[in-house]
Design an enzyme around this catalytic site. Structure first.
Site, PDB file in Angstrom:
ATOM      1  N   THR A  71      34.408  70.052  32.102  1.00  0.00           N
ATOM      2  CA  THR A  71      33.858  69.573  33.367  1.00  0.00           C
ATOM      3  C   THR A  71      34.134  68.088  33.534  1.00  0.00           C
ATOM      4  O   THR A  71      34.559  67.631  34.606  1.00  0.00           O
ATOM      5  CB  THR A  71      32.342  69.831  33.412  1.00  0.00           C
ATOM      6  OG1 THR A  71      32.106  71.241  33.331  1.00  0.00           O
ATOM      7  CG2 THR A  71      31.734  69.291  34.696  1.00  0.00           C
ATOM      8  N   ALA A 110      36.452  66.289  32.152  1.00  0.00           N
ATOM      9  CA  ALA A 110      37.882  66.021  32.299  1.00  0.00           C
ATOM     10  C   ALA A 110      38.383  66.355  33.699  1.00  0.00           C
ATOM     11  O   ALA A 110      39.411  65.829  34.134  1.00  0.00           O
ATOM     12  CB  ALA A 110      38.666  66.825  31.267  1.00  0.00           C
ATOM     13  N   ILE A 119      31.748  78.165  29.536  1.00  0.00           N
ATOM     14  CA  ILE A 119      31.987  78.968  30.730  1.00  0.00           C
ATOM     15  C   ILE A 119      32.595  80.311  30.352  1.00  0.00           C
ATOM     16  O   ILE A 119      32.156  81.373  30.817  1.00  0.00           O
ATOM     17  CB  ILE A 119      32.877  78.214  31.726  1.00  0.00           C
ATOM     18  CG1 ILE A 119      32.162  76.957  32.225  1.00  0.00           C
ATOM     19  CG2 ILE A 119      33.256  79.102  32.903  1.00  0.00           C
ATOM     20  CD1 ILE A 119      32.990  76.113  33.175  1.00  0.00           C
ATOM     21  N   CYS A 130      32.107  74.482  40.922  1.00  0.00           N
ATOM     22  CA  CYS A 130      30.700  74.895  40.980  1.00  0.00           C
ATOM     23  C   CYS A 130      30.052  74.378  42.261  1.00  0.00           C
ATOM     24  O   CYS A 130      29.324  75.120  42.949  1.00  0.00           O
ATOM     25  CB  CYS A 130      29.945  74.416  39.753  1.00  0.00           C
ATOM     26  SG  CYS A 130      29.908  72.610  39.512  1.00  0.00           S
TER      27      CYS A 130
END
Length: 313
Positions: free
Chosen positions: A164, A166, A14, A128
């Site tokens: 993501t 986690a 990211i 997201c």
């Protein structure tokens, strides 16, 4: 025009994609790329591009010679790490854009409420799934009250990295709260699906909203509002689109919807609005199927650019 200097914390997928996007910005200049793994691909790419780097985390950022010139810090780490980073940066007065589900500051969806939070010290980009679906809930709420909204975000398993995975618990909790506080739903629920299909599929999102009595004119207004919102989001996330026409239909009388509603709700919804979306990534750094990551970095970029414009005004 002098560009506003920003730092990116997090040298994973990211953060690296965000760096690629920010380097294309006419408003922002990436003045630091921060990680904790000296061998990460993100730090290596940043160094090759001439971006100052540190592998010593937020403390390394604060110690960098150019830190005093950095106005905005974008955090692409994890919810737990952001709590630490925000606390360390607090004495220095930097504006923070949080791409994790930490939710220290107000939830921000650029197409819905960014202008209302341009003076906040720390803005949270939700998740997201939230960036993809909350604009739709808000678009429906703008026409008629939404008693309940449920979103399902389906993403390619290959696009879900350690951060993501986690943060999955935080994803569902943060997204559900933002469906209510930003989207305007009386009650919200969020579900994430990691799709293992090969070849990997692009992000797909479903929004189901329960609303009150809807006549033909109201149904048309809902459809128009959703289509306009999709256009607004696509202005900064080009791969964001409707998969099919917005559906508005009556809820069968035998369907037990009351148990989905917030306590104290008196009016039982009579109609369901169904919206099906797809988010394809721009493939600046990540593969095109990683629309879930692309919409986060695109939303954060839009937020940082608007913050920079406000600060320069």
């Amino acid at each position: 025009m002098n560009r506003t200097k920003v730092a990116i914390i997090g040298s994973g997928n990211i953060g690296t994609d965000l760096m690629f996007k920010a380097r294309r910005s006419a408003t922002l200049e990436v003045a630091a790329m921060v990680g904790i793994d000296p061998d990460s691909d993100g730090l290596a790419r940043a160094a090759r591009m001439g971006v100052p780097t540190t592998a010593d985390g937020v403390d390394g950022l604060i110690a960098m010679p150019g830190f005093d010139d950095i106005a905005i810090v974008l955090d692409a780490t994890s919810a737990a790490a952001h709590h630490v980073n925000a606390k360390r940066l607090a004495p220095y007065g930097r504006r923070l854009v949080d791409l994790t589900p930490a939710a220290i500051g107000p939830y921000v969806i650029p197409a819905v409420n960014l202008d209302a939070h341009l003076y906040a010290e720390n803005i949270n980009m939700v998740t997201c799934g939230g960036q993809a679906t909350i604009p739709i809930v808000a678009a429906i709420s703008a026409v008629t009250p939404v008693a309940y909204a449920e979103i399902v975000a389906s993403i390619a398993s290959k696009s879900a990295g350690p951060g993501t995975r986690a943060n999955i618990d935080e994803f569902t909790e943060t997204t559900a709260r933002a469906i209510e506080t930003v989207g305007g739903a009386g009650r919200g629920k969020a579900i994430i699906v990691l799709n293992p299909a090969e070849p990997a599929l692009v992000m797909r999102d479903t929004v189901l909203a329960l609303v009150g009595g809807v006549d033909a004119a109201t149904g048309d207004a809902i459809r128009e509002s959703v289509v306009k919102m999709v256009e607004d989001v696509a202005a900064y996330v080009p791969g964001y689109r409707l998969k099919q026409e917005v559906q508005v239909h009556q809820v069968p009388a035998e369907q037990p919807v009351r148990k989905l509603l917030a306590p104290g709700t008196t009016d039982v919804p009579t109609h369901q609005v169904s919206v099906f979306l797809e988010v394809e990534g721009a493939a600046h750094y990540l593969p095109a199927y990683a629309g879930n990551l692309d919409i986060m970095t695109s939303a954060a970029l839009r937020a940082a650019e608007r913050l920079a414009e406000r600060m320069a005004a």
